[in-house]
Motif scaffolding. Structure first.
Motif, PDB file in Angstrom:
ATOM      1  N   ASP A 159       1.049  -1.265   0.095  1.00 41.58           N
ATOM      2  CA  ASP A 159      -0.041  -0.091   0.026  1.00 41.58           C
ATOM      3  C   ASP A 159       0.737   1.144   0.120  1.00 41.58           C
ATOM      4  OD1 ASP A 159      -2.377  -1.360   0.003  1.00 41.58           O
ATOM      5  OD2 ASP A 159      -2.535  -1.613   2.142  1.00 41.58           O
ATOM      6  N   ALA A 160       1.951   1.450   0.736  1.00 44.99           N
ATOM      7  CA  ALA A 160       2.682   2.493   0.576  1.00 44.99           C
ATOM      8  C   ALA A 160       3.391   2.625  -0.609  1.00 44.99           C
ATOM      9  CB  ALA A 160       3.746   2.359   1.875  1.00 44.99           C
ATOM     10  N   THR A 162       2.217   1.766  -3.486  1.00 49.07           N
ATOM     11  CA  THR A 162       1.244   2.320  -4.359  1.00 49.07           C
ATOM     12  C   THR A 162       1.275   3.866  -4.138  1.00 49.07           C
ATOM     13  OG1 THR A 162       0.011   0.102  -4.469  1.00 49.07           O
ATOM     14  CG2 THR A 162      -1.096   1.960  -5.057  1.00 49.07           C
ATOM     15  N   SER A 163       0.909   4.232  -3.019  1.00 48.34           N
ATOM     16  CA  SER A 163       0.895   5.581  -2.683  1.00 48.34           C
ATOM     17  C   SER A 163       2.146   6.459  -3.038  1.00 48.34           C
ATOM     18  CB  SER A 163       0.565   5.574  -1.089  1.00 48.34           C
ATOM     19  OG  SER A 163       0.373   7.153  -0.867  1.00 48.34           O
ATOM     20  N   ASP A 166       1.952   6.730  -6.779  1.00 50.38           N
ATOM     21  CA  ASP A 166       0.934   7.727  -7.196  1.00 50.38           C
ATOM     22  C   ASP A 166       1.216   9.043  -6.894  1.00 50.38           C
ATOM     23  OD1 ASP A 166      -0.614   5.511  -8.377  1.00 50.38           O
ATOM     24  OD2 ASP A 166      -1.822   5.254  -6.516  1.00 50.38           O
ATOM     25  N   HIS A 167       1.952   9.518  -5.716  1.00 49.33           N
ATOM     26  CA  HIS A 167       1.954  11.095  -5.245  1.00 49.33           C
ATOM     27  C   HIS A 167       3.236  11.409  -5.285  1.00 49.33           C
ATOM     28  CE1 HIS A 167      -1.541   9.161  -3.487  1.00 49.33           C
ATOM     29  NE2 HIS A 167      -2.100  10.304  -3.762  1.00 49.33           N
ATOM     30  N   ASN A 168       4.388  10.626  -5.384  1.00 43.88           N
ATOM     31  CA  ASN A 168       5.873  11.091  -5.485  1.00 43.88           C
ATOM     32  C   ASN A 168       6.211  11.230  -6.995  1.00 43.88           C
ATOM     33  OD1 ASN A 168       5.187  11.106  -2.591  1.00 43.88           O
ATOM     34  ND2 ASN A 168       6.728   9.704  -2.510  1.00 43.88           N
TER      35      ASN A 168
END
Length: 189
Positions: A159-160, A162-163, A166-168
């Motif tokens: 999950d980390a 994927t996040s 997606d965001h960095n």
């Protein structure tokens, strides 16, 4: 009869000159000798014409140092296996008139001098996202791979990951080698 023999020699000579020039134009190689190189135990993400994974090498005075260079070429006759540091003797040939996206040097394996397994707890980092390109790709089941070459076992960090992807703008993963050739994700930066 003498005229005929001279004429044949003339045309044979002209054909040899023509063939030599044609071979040169078509890019036949000239040997530049052999040298030793060292190859790291994992590949790094990089770009050439498209995103790719490249071997990391040391040549010359850099062998044994901490400095590794991206190696965008192949070594004919060499079968790379991650998890091992290789010392190789290779033959280098200069390619005349290489293709626009190709290398000007061709490498051929002469000898594997050593193949040493790294410790199972050896940590290393790979860039998973940079320059607006994601190198870690998830399939329909959420299983990540590194450009379809290595499976990524992300354990409790999926999950980390994927996040972060997606965001960095840039994401780097710290890994160890898995027993099945996979990469086990230990940390995300």
């Amino acid at each position: 009869m003498i005229f005929f023999q001279l004429n044949i020699r003339f045309w044979l000579g002209m054909m040899l000159i023509f063939l030599a020039q044609t071979c040169s134009i078509q890019g036949l190689e000239e040997n530049t000798g052999t040298e030793q190189i060292r190859i790291n135990h994992y590949k790094q993400s990089a770009f050439r014409m498209e995103p790719m994974l490249v071997m990391l090498v040391q040549e010359g005075d850099d062998i044994g140092s901490g400095r590794w260079e991206n190696f965008y070429d192949n070594i004919a006759g060499f079968d790379y296996e991650s998890g091992y540091i290789y010392q190789l003797k290779v033959r280098k040939k200069k390619v005349k008139n290489p293709p626009q996206d190709g290398s000007s040097v061709q490498f051929t394996l002469v000898k594997v001098i050593s193949k040493d397994a790294v410790n199972t707890d050896e940590h290393f980092t790979i860039k998973l996202k940079w320059e607006n390109t994601t190198f870690a790709i998830a399939d329909a089941n959420g299983q990540y791979s590194l450009l379809s070459e290595y499976n990524i076992d992300c354990n409790s960090l999926c999950d980390a990951l994927t996040s972060a992807l997606d965001h960095n703008e840039e994401v780097t993963g710290t890994f160890i080698h898995g027993q099945d050739g996979s990469l086990i994700l230990k940390a995300i930066d």
